[in-house]
Motif scaffolding. Structure first.
Motif, PDB file in Angstrom:
ATOM      1  N   ALA A  71      68.270  60.697  21.106  1.00 51.62           N
ATOM      2  CA  ALA A  71      68.594  61.593  22.218  1.00 51.62           C
ATOM      3  C   ALA A  71      67.427  62.537  22.462  1.00 51.62           C
ATOM      4  CB  ALA A  71      69.869  62.390  21.906  1.00 51.62           C
ATOM      5  N   LEU A  72      67.515  63.304  23.534  1.00 50.15           N
ATOM      6  CA  LEU A  72      66.450  64.250  23.864  1.00 50.15           C
ATOM      7  C   LEU A  72      66.176  65.207  22.715  1.00 50.15           C
ATOM      8  CD1 LEU A  72      67.368  65.139  27.559  1.00 50.15           C
ATOM      9  CD2 LEU A  72      65.374  63.842  26.793  1.00 50.15           C
ATOM     10  N   GLU A  73      67.236  65.569  21.966  1.00 49.72           N
ATOM     11  CA  GLU A  73      67.070  66.509  20.864  1.00 49.72           C
ATOM     12  C   GLU A  73      66.157  65.985  19.764  1.00 49.72           C
ATOM     13  OE1 GLU A  73      70.402  67.644  23.277  1.00 49.72           O
ATOM     14  OE2 GLU A  73      69.930  65.722  22.303  1.00 49.72           O
ATOM     15  N   ASP A  74      65.948  64.664  19.714  1.00 50.83           N
ATOM     16  CA  ASP A  74      65.062  64.092  18.702  1.00 50.83           C
ATOM     17  C   ASP A  74      63.590  64.264  19.051  1.00 50.83           C
ATOM     18  OD1 ASP A  74      67.046  62.898  16.869  1.00 50.83           O
ATOM     19  OD2 ASP A  74      67.561  61.690  18.615  1.00 50.83           O
ATOM     20  N   PHE A  75      63.295  64.719  20.256  1.00 55.33           N
ATOM     21  CA  PHE A  75      61.918  64.949  20.701  1.00 55.33           C
ATOM     22  C   PHE A  75      61.776  66.432  21.041  1.00 55.33           C
ATOM     23  CE2 PHE A  75      63.041  60.591  21.732  1.00 55.33           C
ATOM     24  CZ  PHE A  75      61.971  59.870  21.189  1.00 55.33           C
ATOM     25  N   THR A  76      61.095  67.171  20.188  1.00 53.68           N
ATOM     26  CA  THR A  76      60.989  68.623  20.384  1.00 53.68           C
ATOM     27  C   THR A  76      60.293  68.973  21.688  1.00 53.68           C
ATOM     28  OG1 THR A  76      58.929  68.663  19.094  1.00 53.68           O
ATOM     29  CG2 THR A  76      60.994  69.069  17.907  1.00 53.68           C
ATOM     30  N   TRP A  77      59.508  68.048  22.211  1.00 50.28           N
ATOM     31  CA  TRP A  77      58.744  68.304  23.426  1.00 50.28           C
ATOM     32  C   TRP A  77      59.507  67.963  24.701  1.00 50.28           C
ATOM     33  CZ3 TRP A  77      58.386  63.755  26.057  1.00 50.28           C
ATOM     34  CH2 TRP A  77      58.500  62.570  25.316  1.00 50.28           C
ATOM     35  N   ALA A  78      60.677  67.324  24.581  1.00 49.44           N
ATOM     36  CA  ALA A  78      61.427  66.845  25.748  1.00 49.44           C
ATOM     37  C   ALA A  78      62.608  67.759  26.044  1.00 49.44           C
ATOM     38  CB  ALA A  78      61.912  65.423  25.515  1.00 49.44           C
ATOM     39  N   ASP A  79      62.940  67.912  27.328  1.00 46.93           N
ATOM     40  CA  ASP A  79      64.064  68.779  27.689  1.00 46.93           C
ATOM     41  C   ASP A  79      64.976  68.190  28.766  1.00 46.93           C
ATOM     42  OD1 ASP A  79      62.442  68.989  29.914  1.00 46.93           O
ATOM     43  OD2 ASP A  79      62.140  71.157  29.779  1.00 46.93           O
ATOM     44  N   ASP A  80      64.678  66.993  29.287  1.00 50.15           N
ATOM     45  CA  ASP A  80      65.505  66.475  30.374  1.00 50.15           C
ATOM     46  C   ASP A  80      65.133  65.009  30.638  1.00 50.15           C
ATOM     47  OD1 ASP A  80      67.342  66.398  32.398  1.00 50.15           O
ATOM     48  OD2 ASP A  80      66.254  67.700  33.774  1.00 50.15           O
ATOM     49  N   ARG A  81      66.013  64.298  31.347  1.00 52.44           N
ATOM     50  CA  ARG A  81      65.735  63.001  31.950  1.00 52.44           C
ATOM     51  C   ARG A  81      65.382  61.915  30.935  1.00 52.44           C
ATOM     52  NH1 ARG A  81      63.629  64.639  37.975  1.00 52.44           N
ATOM     53  NH2 ARG A  81      64.570  66.694  37.952  1.00 52.44           N
ATOM     54  N   ALA A  82      66.358  61.573  30.115  1.00 51.68           N
ATOM     55  CA  ALA A  82      66.194  60.480  29.152  1.00 51.68           C
ATOM     56  C   ALA A  82      66.355  59.162  29.901  1.00 51.68           C
ATOM     57  CB  ALA A  82      67.223  60.610  28.031  1.00 51.68           C
ATOM     58  N   TRP A  83      65.276  58.727  30.539  1.00 50.91           N
ATOM     59  CA  TRP A  83      65.328  57.577  31.428  1.00 50.91           C
ATOM     60  C   TRP A  83      65.008  56.278  30.680  1.00 50.91           C
ATOM     61  CZ3 TRP A  83      62.827  59.917  36.514  1.00 50.91           C
ATOM     62  CH2 TRP A  83      63.727  60.857  37.043  1.00 50.91           C
ATOM     63  N   ALA A  84      64.562  55.268  31.390  1.00 49.78           N
ATOM     64  CA  ALA A  84      64.473  53.908  30.856  1.00 49.78           C
ATOM     65  C   ALA A  84      63.581  53.799  29.614  1.00 49.78           C
ATOM     66  CB  ALA A  84      63.966  52.963  31.941  1.00 49.78           C
ATOM     67  N   SER A  85      63.884  52.794  28.777  1.00 50.18           N
ATOM     68  CA  SER A  85      63.200  52.637  27.490  1.00 50.18           C
ATOM     69  C   SER A  85      63.145  51.163  27.103  1.00 50.18           C
ATOM     70  CB  SER A  85      63.947  53.423  26.413  1.00 50.18           C
ATOM     71  OG  SER A  85      65.229  52.841  26.172  1.00 50.18           O
TER      72      SER A  85
END
Length: 463
Positions: A71-85
């Motif tokens: 989830a976004l919480e696993d990336f300290t640098w990310a705060d929004d929009r967990a899009w395609a992977s």
């Protein structure tokens, strides 16, 4: 009601009904197929996405929900929009390439998580983005490990970027590459490069999927030779809004790319976006995409689906149309083992949740909801006992075990009492009445007082 009627006709698409899921990215590992998806929030009015999810199968119809291990919480640098992977395995590690909004650059960025199994746990491999420069172009990564060991990472809207990854899969060599976005390559140049008044046959938008395949070689006169050659394919969402799926081919990942045509044309999928992935699994070819066909779904509430297809004789893609029927099972399902309740071919009304104690479990169970499993093989061994792990914070209910339909022969009725809490799990059992043999669809039908939530279900088995 029309959606429910389709189920009774044998519909399997969308193949996840418990949550809205998007941007499917399949990966085959150890004779099992995993699909990595996004998660559209219920009732969203934009792509407000917070996590990624995983589903897997070994028969293409009964899917196990592995929850959200990233989830976004696993990336300290990310705060929004967990899009395609997309996830890929190398040297026993699993590398999950994602895109998200970066707090550092205030643009979209490409990140990578790593895990020791296809379902995690995963952690941010770098503690920072793999690539960002403040642009909003950096979305929808796709990854390919070539036959020579070179790994390629591509992404982008409205153009295709690429990096040559190092062997460690979390760093790269050289500079950021950019595919020439020409009419010959993708049906049209970038929007800002198009001639006013000219009609173009197609255009790249987003969601690339990079793959490689051996195809029949041709002589200079166009005759097919007995030998094959390697050809790279780039599939992508095309045309603008709404999107269809098209593809281009090339002799190498950097090109030159040649536009090859549409794969999935514009259809009534209830979604104005599309995003595809390809998997070859147990001798079958599968095309994954998303729709908006779940109840209350749509452009911001998408749902992953799959179709089986055959390549044309020359290696090109056929036209693939979306169906409600989906695909046929390629193996039978044994009920004589512990089965996670979140394994299902189809469901009505339920949701899944997860915790650190039992993992993923089925919740939001109400009277009349059900879980269907397809192609369940009882052989010549009729079960005697049905066991399950359940929890109820209030008044409980029943699990009716039925074959072939939600009103079919009832094999067992398991009573679930109040257990003192929604995660206070009790192992319960009930006798199986009568006999059953051969292959059937199996339904877990939930009954109880109308209106309230009845109980949660973690696993079941037959003895």
């Amino acid at each position: 009601m029309a959606f429910m009627a389709a189920q009774y006709a044998g519909a399997q698409n969308p193949f996840v009904q418990t949550w809205c899921t998007s941007d499917p990215a399949p990966m085959v590992w150890n004779d099992r197929l995993y699909v990595y998806t996004g998660h559209d929030e219920d009732g969203a009015d934009f792509f407000w996405m917070q996590e990624w999810r995983i589903y897997s199968t070994d028969d293409m119809v009964n899917w196990t929900d592995h929850g959200s291990p990233l989830a976004l919480e696993d990336f300290t640098w990310a705060d929004d929009r967990a899009w395609a992977s997309q996830c890929v395995e190398r040297d026993g590690k699993f590398y999950w390439y994602i895109c998200a909004h970066s707090k550092i650059s205030n643009g979209m960025a490409i990140g990578v998580a790593v895990g020791d199994s296809p379902t995690g746990p995963f952690r941010d491999a770098l503690g920072k983005p793999l690539f960002e420069n403040g642009s909003w172009d950096h979305i929808d990564p796709t990854v390919l490990i070539d036959d020579d060991g070179q790994a390629w990472l591509m992404w982008g809207n409205p153009q295709v970027y690429y990096l040559k990854l190092n062997r460690d899969m979390i760093s790269y060599e050289g500079e950021l590459g950019l595919l020439p976005m020409t009419e010959e390559a993708f049906g049209a140049p970038r929007m800002d490069k198009r001639e006013k008044g000219k009609t173009y046959k197609d255009s790249y938008v987003e969601g690339p999927w990079l793959m490689k395949k051996a195809v029949p070689a041709k002589s200079k006169k166009g005759k097919v030779k007995s030998k094959t050659k390697a050809l790279y394919y780039l599939l992508y969402a095309a045309g603008g809004v709404p999107e269809h799926i098209s593809y281009s081919t090339a002799p190498s990942p950097t090109g030159p790319w040649t536009y090859a045509g549409e794969i999935m044309p514009l259809c009534d999928t209830k979604s104005f976006t599309n995003h595809c992935g390809i998997a070859d699994f147990r001798g079958h070819n599968y095309f994954f995409y998303h729709t908006g066909k779940l109840p209350n779904g749509g452009g911001f509430g998408r749902s992953v689906a799959v179709e089986e297809f055959q390549y044309n004789a020359d290696g090109s893609f056929p036209t693939i149309m979306p169906t409600d029927q989906g695909v046929c099972p390629i193996a039978t399902f044994s009920p004589f083992r512990r089965v996670e309740a979140e394994t299902m071919a189809f469901s009505q009304g339920i949701k899944t949740e997860q915790n650190n104690k039992v993992g993923v479990y089925v919740t939001d169970i109400h009277n009349g909801d059900y879980i269907k499993l397809q192609n369940v093989d009882f052989g010549d061994r009729s079960p005697r006992t049905f066991k399950a792990s359940a929890a109820s914070g209030l008044r409980g209910g029943q699990v009716e075990l039925r074959i072939d339909s939600i009103k079919g022969q009832c094999l067992a009725t398991l009573s679930v009492p109040a257990t003192g809490g929604w995660e206070n799990w009790h192992t319960l059992s009930a006798p199986v009445n009568g006999t059953v043999s051969g292959t059937h669809d199996l339904f877990l039908v939930f009954t109880g007082r109308k209106g309230p939530k009845l109980f949660n279900l973690d696993w079941w088995e037959m003895l």
